[in-house]
Every structure is written in structure tokens, then in C-alpha cells.
Design a protein around this motif. Structure first.
Motif, PDB file in Angstrom:
ATOM      1  N   ARG A 137       0.838  -1.203   0.000  1.00 55.70           N
ATOM      2  CA  ARG A 137       0.000   0.000   0.000  1.00 55.70           C
ATOM      3  C   ARG A 137       0.877   1.259   0.000  1.00 55.70           C
ATOM      4  O   ARG A 137       0.559   2.256  -0.658  1.00 55.70           O
ATOM      5  CB  ARG A 137      -0.939  -0.023   1.206  1.00 55.70           C
ATOM      6  CG  ARG A 137      -1.912  -1.189   1.165  1.00 55.70           C
ATOM      7  CD  ARG A 137      -2.644  -1.368   2.478  1.00 55.70           C
ATOM      8  NE  ARG A 137      -3.746  -0.428   2.603  1.00 55.70           N
ATOM      9  CZ  ARG A 137      -4.980  -0.658   2.157  1.00 55.70           C
ATOM     10  NH1 ARG A 137      -5.257  -1.800   1.548  1.00 55.70           N
ATOM     11  NH2 ARG A 137      -5.927   0.226   2.321  1.00 55.70           N
ATOM     12  N   LYS A 138       1.990   1.217   0.730  1.00 56.14           N
ATOM     13  CA  LYS A 138       2.921   2.347   0.740  1.00 56.14           C
ATOM     14  C   LYS A 138       3.574   2.505  -0.633  1.00 56.14           C
ATOM     15  O   LYS A 138       3.771   3.633  -1.122  1.00 56.14           O
ATOM     16  CB  LYS A 138       3.993   2.122   1.811  1.00 56.14           C
ATOM     17  CG  LYS A 138       4.951   3.291   1.981  1.00 56.14           C
ATOM     18  CD  LYS A 138       4.233   4.518   2.519  1.00 56.14           C
ATOM     19  CE  LYS A 138       5.183   5.655   2.811  1.00 56.14           C
ATOM     20  NZ  LYS A 138       4.495   6.862   3.328  1.00 56.14           N
ATOM     21  N   MET A 139       3.905   1.388  -1.253  1.00 58.37           N
ATOM     22  CA  MET A 139       4.513   1.436  -2.575  1.00 58.37           C
ATOM     23  C   MET A 139       3.570   2.080  -3.586  1.00 58.37           C
ATOM     24  O   MET A 139       3.992   2.902  -4.414  1.00 58.37           O
ATOM     25  CB  MET A 139       4.885   0.008  -3.004  1.00 58.37           C
ATOM     26  CG  MET A 139       5.667  -0.086  -4.279  1.00 58.37           C
ATOM     27  SD  MET A 139       6.591  -1.643  -4.465  1.00 58.37           S
ATOM     28  CE  MET A 139       5.332  -2.862  -4.112  1.00 58.37           C
ATOM     29  N   LYS A 140       2.291   1.726  -3.513  1.00 58.90           N
ATOM     30  CA  LYS A 140       1.311   2.341  -4.412  1.00 58.90           C
ATOM     31  C   LYS A 140       1.194   3.837  -4.139  1.00 58.90           C
ATOM     32  O   LYS A 140       1.087   4.645  -5.078  1.00 58.90           O
ATOM     33  CB  LYS A 140      -0.056   1.670  -4.258  1.00 58.90           C
ATOM     34  CG  LYS A 140      -1.125   2.282  -5.178  1.00 58.90           C
ATOM     35  CD  LYS A 140      -2.394   1.478  -5.199  1.00 58.90           C
ATOM     36  CE  LYS A 140      -3.486   2.151  -6.036  1.00 58.90           C
ATOM     37  NZ  LYS A 140      -3.051   2.389  -7.425  1.00 58.90           N
ATOM     38  N   GLU A 141       1.216   4.210  -2.875  1.00 59.47           N
ATOM     39  CA  GLU A 141       1.150   5.632  -2.518  1.00 59.47           C
ATOM     40  C   GLU A 141       2.315   6.402  -3.123  1.00 59.47           C
ATOM     41  O   GLU A 141       2.137   7.508  -3.660  1.00 59.47           O
ATOM     42  CB  GLU A 141       1.169   5.760  -0.993  1.00 59.47           C
ATOM     43  CG  GLU A 141       1.165   7.172  -0.471  1.00 59.47           C
ATOM     44  CD  GLU A 141       1.324   7.239   1.053  1.00 59.47           C
ATOM     45  OE1 GLU A 141       2.097   8.099   1.536  1.00 59.47           O
ATOM     46  OE2 GLU A 141       0.698   6.406   1.740  1.00 59.47           O
ATOM     47  N   ILE A 142       3.514   5.819  -3.078  1.00 58.76           N
ATOM     48  CA  ILE A 142       4.707   6.466  -3.629  1.00 58.76           C
ATOM     49  C   ILE A 142       4.603   6.579  -5.152  1.00 58.76           C
ATOM     50  O   ILE A 142       4.902   7.622  -5.735  1.00 58.76           O
ATOM     51  CB  ILE A 142       5.967   5.685  -3.217  1.00 58.76           C
ATOM     52  CG1 ILE A 142       6.189   5.794  -1.708  1.00 58.76           C
ATOM     53  CG2 ILE A 142       7.188   6.202  -3.978  1.00 58.76           C
ATOM     54  CD1 ILE A 142       7.269   4.872  -1.186  1.00 58.76           C
ATOM     55  N   ILE A 148       8.616   8.621  -8.106  1.00 50.41           N
ATOM     56  CA  ILE A 148       9.613   7.860  -8.874  1.00 50.41           C
ATOM     57  C   ILE A 148       9.486   8.106 -10.370  1.00 50.41           C
ATOM     58  O   ILE A 148      10.265   7.581 -11.162  1.00 50.41           O
ATOM     59  CB  ILE A 148       9.524   6.349  -8.578  1.00 50.41           C
ATOM     60  CG1 ILE A 148       8.259   5.730  -9.174  1.00 50.41           C
ATOM     61  CG2 ILE A 148       9.629   6.068  -7.096  1.00 50.41           C
ATOM     62  CD1 ILE A 148       8.273   4.211  -9.156  1.00 50.41           C
ATOM     63  N   GLY A 149       8.499   8.914 -10.772  1.00 43.74           N
ATOM     64  CA  GLY A 149       8.291   9.181 -12.183  1.00 43.74           C
ATOM     65  C   GLY A 149       7.548   8.045 -12.868  1.00 43.74           C
ATOM     66  O   GLY A 149       7.004   7.149 -12.221  1.00 43.74           O
TER      67      GLY A 149
END
Length: 343
Positions: A137-142, A148-149
Motif C-alpha cells: 500500500r505504501k509502494m502504491k502511494e509512492i 519515482i516518475g
């Protein structure tokens, strides 16, 4: 089946082998929820459930569970070959239904389950546990923030020694986790799928596969799955234009690391001598992630869906999309790794 907001939800768990006891534990730990029934053909498994949860009724008779009017929801954790039969019976009996991944053996079966649930006003959920993982979920938020572009490619490795399945290959067993994460992160399905693999232990059941997903004007994705690796590996690398993310699920604390690394091509140059790649090497940081057991979150979301009708991250239609990718991978395996279109 209408349930009052503050009333207790009674759940029956079908299948008490590897995963079923985890469902019993998590559903029982949620307020206003009770596991009333555990069902399995193996008496020794039921005896173990009774020793751990003496308040749970145990039976080998699935029809007895469905006939109980106090059962509001059924959670199915049985072999994939039984998912459609048990799921359709559960929905026909008016029970909200949770089915472990993959949702069914074919996209046609998935669609039938979805239609049954919709026509009866019932909730249908598939067990894509990793979309409820705090690190995912954090990865999706980022990614959604644009930090990260544009995502260029994603590489996944899910490897271990066993557990060998008798009715599905390693792609159908392990890859649904990675496919569900990827579809969750990107918000769409691939255009083409190709897959190669080999069966070393049991004829006709691949124990090592490499899958490739191509997205139109999107990233290229590779998924490596294996039951024949000496180490347990759960790694996903997301490469963006500006930064890169490495997700290591086996790490106890720092599961996510964001690398400020990238390669840049000069926008303009007059001579070949002026052309050069610029490599940027920045720092690495691991964001704070408040950990919670993903399965517990998943079980809670299922209950929210039943009680409040809210949209969730792994409804029946999400299970259908994952199975469509797996079907395309199977066709590719059968056709000499040729790319298969999902259009």
C-alpha cells in the motif's frame, strides 16, 4: 442477506489445511465476528481446530453449513479445482463468499460467480492478501504521488522449495500474488502475456516459470516463480524514470527501500562526442511502515464489504482479471512461449 451495522457476523471456514486455520484465527479476533463452523473432509484437521477453538462447530458436511440460517458468510480455502463448485453453492445459499486465490480455474467460472453474487446482492471477495500488505500500500502511494516518475519496468521473484501442488502449476500457485500486486499498483491489465517454464518433478505441472507482461505505453513486467529454489525469495523491483523501489517481503523491518538512482540521456547533442549517458547515484531511504497482519486487514475489509457495501481492493472482478492473465500464461506455455493477447 442484510446485516445490521452493529450485529455479529457469523462466518464458516471451509478447508482447514494450510491456510484455513489462519482465516479462523483472524476472523475470530475481529470484534462483532465469530467463526461458527469449520468444515473439512479430514477428521484430524477438524480435531486440531477443536483443540485450538473449542467454541467452533466442526463438520465434514458442507451442506450442513449452508443450511444453517445463522451463517452469514463462507470463507473457502480449498484446492483450486473445488473453488467454483463450493463458491457457487455458497452464493446459491445466500451467503456472502470469500474464496482464496485464484478465484476459479477459468475466467468463465469467475464470471459466473460474479454474476451470481451481483444478482443476489451478495459480496464476493478473492484472497489477494498482498494488496492489503502495508508495504504494498505504501509502494502504491509512492508511485501514485509521482515521486519515482513514470514506471519503466517491474521485476518480481517469488521462489522457494515447495509446497508442490497436485492440481495447478507454480504459475497458478505463486504468480497470483505478484499479478494482483501489479494490477493494484498500475490500475490496469496487460495487453499481452508470454510464459515459459518446465516440469522437473511431476509431469505436466511446471515447477519453474518465467512470465512476461506487456502494457500498452506502460511498463514491462517479469514474474519468476519457482518451487525448486533453495532460498525463500519474495522480491519486487519497480524502476521509475526518477527513482527505484525494492520491496523485500522477507525483511523483518525495512521491507521497502527507495533508491534515488536513474540514468539520463542528453536531450540534444550536436556530435557523437557530445553524446553520453548521465548516471545519477543518490541516497537510499526506507520509509516508516506501520505493520499490521495483511490477512487480518483482508478479513476486516471483507466484513466491511458485507456490512457497509463499500468497494474493496479484491472483489470478484479483480479475481477475474488475475485469472485472465493466468489463462493467457497457460496458453503461452502450451504454444511454445508465444505472446498471447488479452484484448
Amino acid at each position: 442477506m442484510n446485516i445490521q451495522r452493529d450485529s455479529q457476523i457469523n462466518v464458516a471456514v471451509i478447508g482447514c489445511g494450510y491456510w484455513g486455520p489462519n482465516l479462523i484465527r483472524n476472523f475470530n479476533a475481529i470484534p462483532d465476528c465469530r467463526v461458527k463452523w469449520a468444515c473439512d473432509r479430514d477428521g484430524s484437521r477438524l480435531a486440531r481446530v477443536t483443540s485450538l477453538y473449542p467454541e467452533v462447530c466442526c463438520t465434514s458436511d458442507f451442506e450442513r453449513v449452508l443450511a444453517d440460517p445463522d451463517v452469514h458468510a463462507v470463507a473457502i480455502a480449498t484446492p483450486v479445482s473445488t473453488h467454483f463448485e463450493l463458491g457457487s453453492k455458497s452464493l446459491a445459499a445466500g451467503k456472502h463468499t470469500f474464496i482464496e486465490k485464484p478465484l476459479a480455474r477459468t475466467s468463465e467460472e469467475c464470471q459466473q460467480l460474479i454474476d451470481m453474487a451481483d444478482s443476489r446482492g451478495l459480496s464476493l471477495m478473492v484472497g489477494h492478501t498482498f494488496v492489503y500488505n502495508a508495504a504494498v500500500r505504501k509502494m502504491k502511494e509512492i508511485i501514485d504521488s509521482g515521486e519515482i516518475g513514470r514506471v519503466l519496468y517491474i521485476g518480481c521473484q517469488r521462489l522457494n522449495l515447495g509446497l508442490f501442488q497436485h492440481d495447478i502449476n507454480v504459475a497458478w500457485d505463486l504468480a497470483p500474488h505478484d499479478i494482483s500486486i501489479i494490477l493494484h499498483l498500475l490500475g490496469n491489465s496487460p495487453d499481452t502475456v508470454s510464459c515459459q517454464g518446465k516440469a522437473h518433478v511431476r509431469d505436466g505441472i511446471e515447477d519453474v516459470t518465467n512470465m512476461s507482461l506487456s502494457f500498452d505505453q506502460g511498463p514491462f513486467v517479469t514474474i519468476q516463480s519457482s518451487w525448486l529454489d533453495p532460498n525463500k525469495v519474495r522480491r519486487m523491483t519497480v524502476v521509475g524514470e526518477n527513482k527505484m523501489i525494492v520491496y523485500e517481503d522477507t525483511e523483518p523491518l525495512e521491507k521497502l527501500k527507495i533508491y534515488d538512482k536513474r540514468v539520463e540521456v542528453p536531450r540534444t547533442y550536436d556530435t557523437y562526442a557530445e553524446f553520453f549517458y548521465s548516471y545519477h547515484y543518490g541516497g537510499v531511504y526506507s520509509p516508516f511502515i506501520e505493520q499490521d497482519e495483511p490477512l487480518r486487514v483482508e478479513c476486516m475489509r471483507f466484513l466491511y464489504r458485507i456490512r457497509d457495501g463499500v468497494s474493496i481492493e479484491s472483489e470478484g472482478r479483480h479475481g477475474l482479471e488475475v485469472v485472465r492473465v493466468l489463462e493467457a500464461a497457460s496458453r503461452s506455455l502450451a504454444n511454445g512461449t508465444a505472446a498471447v493477447s488479452l484484448a
